[in-house]
Design an enzyme around this catalytic site. Structure first.
Site, mmCIF file in Angstrom:
data_model
loop_
_atom_site.group_PDB
_atom_site.id
_atom_site.type_symbol
_atom_site.label_atom_id
_atom_site.label_comp_id
_atom_site.label_asym_id
_atom_site.label_seq_id
_atom_site.Cartn_x
_atom_site.Cartn_y
_atom_site.Cartn_z
ATOM 1 N N LYS A 52 -5.223 -2.102 24.822
ATOM 2 C CA LYS A 52 -6.632 -2.285 24.447
ATOM 3 C C LYS A 52 -6.788 -3.508 23.538
ATOM 4 O O LYS A 52 -7.709 -4.309 23.711
ATOM 5 C CB LYS A 52 -7.151 -1.025 23.728
ATOM 6 C CG LYS A 52 -7.298 0.171 24.657
ATOM 7 C CD LYS A 52 -7.520 1.479 23.909
ATOM 8 C CE LYS A 52 -7.499 2.659 24.872
ATOM 9 N NZ LYS A 52 -7.582 3.964 24.193
ATOM 10 N N GLN A 96 -7.308 6.876 18.426
ATOM 11 C CA GLN A 96 -6.508 7.165 19.618
ATOM 12 C C GLN A 96 -6.128 8.648 19.640
ATOM 13 O O GLN A 96 -5.589 9.178 18.674
ATOM 14 C CB GLN A 96 -5.250 6.272 19.631
ATOM 15 C CG GLN A 96 -4.412 6.407 20.890
ATOM 16 C CD GLN A 96 -5.158 5.979 22.161
ATOM 17 O OE1 GLN A 96 -5.786 4.940 22.209
ATOM 18 N NE2 GLN A 96 -5.097 6.815 23.187
ATOM 19 N N ASP A 119 -16.136 5.187 22.186
ATOM 20 C CA ASP A 119 -15.454 6.067 23.147
ATOM 21 C C ASP A 119 -16.443 7.051 23.791
ATOM 22 O O ASP A 119 -16.141 7.659 24.811
ATOM 23 C CB ASP A 119 -14.337 6.867 22.447
ATOM 24 C CG ASP A 119 -12.954 6.289 22.720
ATOM 25 O OD1 ASP A 119 -12.809 5.562 23.731
ATOM 26 O OD2 ASP A 119 -12.026 6.573 21.946
#
Ligand code: NAP
Length: 291
Positions: A52, A96, A119
């Site tokens: 990412k 994460q 997200d």
């Protein structure tokens, strides 16, 4: 043999457009920046955040990474998020997952400012998505829709079967594809589904998000179906450098003989997931530019 949907190429062409948007934001003095938080040292998570961050840099964006030891307290993590929430130079916050078992994932997700929830996991984002209101849509479901659209696969009216109902993939994807604007007829399958193959066999579009290597076999797929493999599983491989290789949820070769289109693993859904994260960070930064 099915047409192999090249997720990497589709992602690259979208990233080229995103790079132009980033340049325009930079001209206004805004560099889209993502805070990336990793708790612990899970090797898969480490490789995900590296991917990412690399993609962010290639698109001209910045990332600010914070790593916490695996035994960090939930309070420490919440404090870090609170700091990023009020930092005007941070446009998106990514924690994460999975988090260590002693940390309550739901509390952590709820602590992220919904305006920085790139997200799309915050209940506010989930609610907005269900109500078809503006807001962040989770990256993998959004990426799958783009992958189908860019591959000219007709979605409206399609009999679309998803296997897997996680909050990250299956559920938001089912919601997205049932929107009036996309108009698929969606069936969402899970471990409680009676006669799973009866459902998968009638799918025009079959999406596997299960987390079990080669679970979808050729006998579960209708001839000419479009098959999207979301699964990323590590299977042992003595010939591979790391001792493992990546494998999807679909028994790729036999299913590929029957399907009209198929996504590979790796190189299918994965690159689109990262690309939609880039897009969400840019949207967050652009929203700030408008305020
Ligand atoms: P998850 O949270 O473990 O959910 C798996 C889902 O599959 C659950 O809903 C489960 O049903 C269902 N399932 C498991 N076994 C089944 C069976 N025998 N029959 C029917 N349904 C079954 O996984 P996830 O987070 O959605 O991820 C799924 C896969 O996608 C994983 O391999 C993950 O690594 C991958 N992934 C890839 C990307 C990408 O960008 N490529 C992004 C996210 C995830 P129940 O709900 O009944 O337990």
């Amino acid at each position: 043999m099915a047409i192999v949907i090249n997720g990497k190429a589709i992602a690259q062409s979208i990233r080229d457009d995103l790079t132009v948007k980033v340049t325009k934001l930079k001209e206004k003095g805004i560099t889209p920046t993502l805070a990336v938080i990793l708790v612990g040292e899970d090797p898969a998570s480490l490789s995900y955040i590296t991917g990412k961050e690399k993609a962010l840099a290639q698109t001209g964006m910045e990332s600010r990474e914070r790593r916490l030891p695996a035994d960090s307290s939930e309070a420490q993590l919440l404090q870090l998020i609170a700091g990023f929430n009020t930092d005007p130079s941070i446009h998106g916050i990514l924690v994460q997952l999975p988090l260590p078992a002693h940390i309550n994932t739901e509390r952590v997700i709820c602590a992220i400012d919904p305006a920085k929830d790139v997200d799309g996991f915050h209940p506010m984002s989930v609610g907005n998505a269900v109500l078809d209101r503006a807001g962040f849509i989770p990256c993998t479901p959004q990426g799958i829709v783009v992958l189908l659209q860019e591959s000219q696969i007709p979605i409206a009216g399609a009999d679309l079967v998803i296997v897997g109902r996680s909050n990250l993939v299956g559920k938001p994807l089912a919601n997205l594809l049932s929107r009036r604007s996309l108009n698929a007829t969606v069936t969402l399958c899970h471990t409680g589904t009676r006669d799973l193959a009866a459902h998968t066999r009638r799918a025009d579009i079959l999406i596997a998000a299960i987390g079990k290597p080669r679970f979808i076999t050729a006998d579960m797929v209708r001839s000419g179906a479009v098959v999207v493999d979301v699964g990323v599983n590590r299977v042992p491989d003595i010939h591979a450098k790391n001792g493992y290789r990546l494998c999807g949820d679909v028994d790729y070769e036999p299913v590929g003989e029957k399907a009209s289109h198929i996504t590979p693993v790796p190189g299918g859904v994965g690159p689109l997931t990262i690309t939609m994260l880039l897009k969400n960070v840019i949207d967050a930064a652009a929203a700030l530019a408008e305020t």
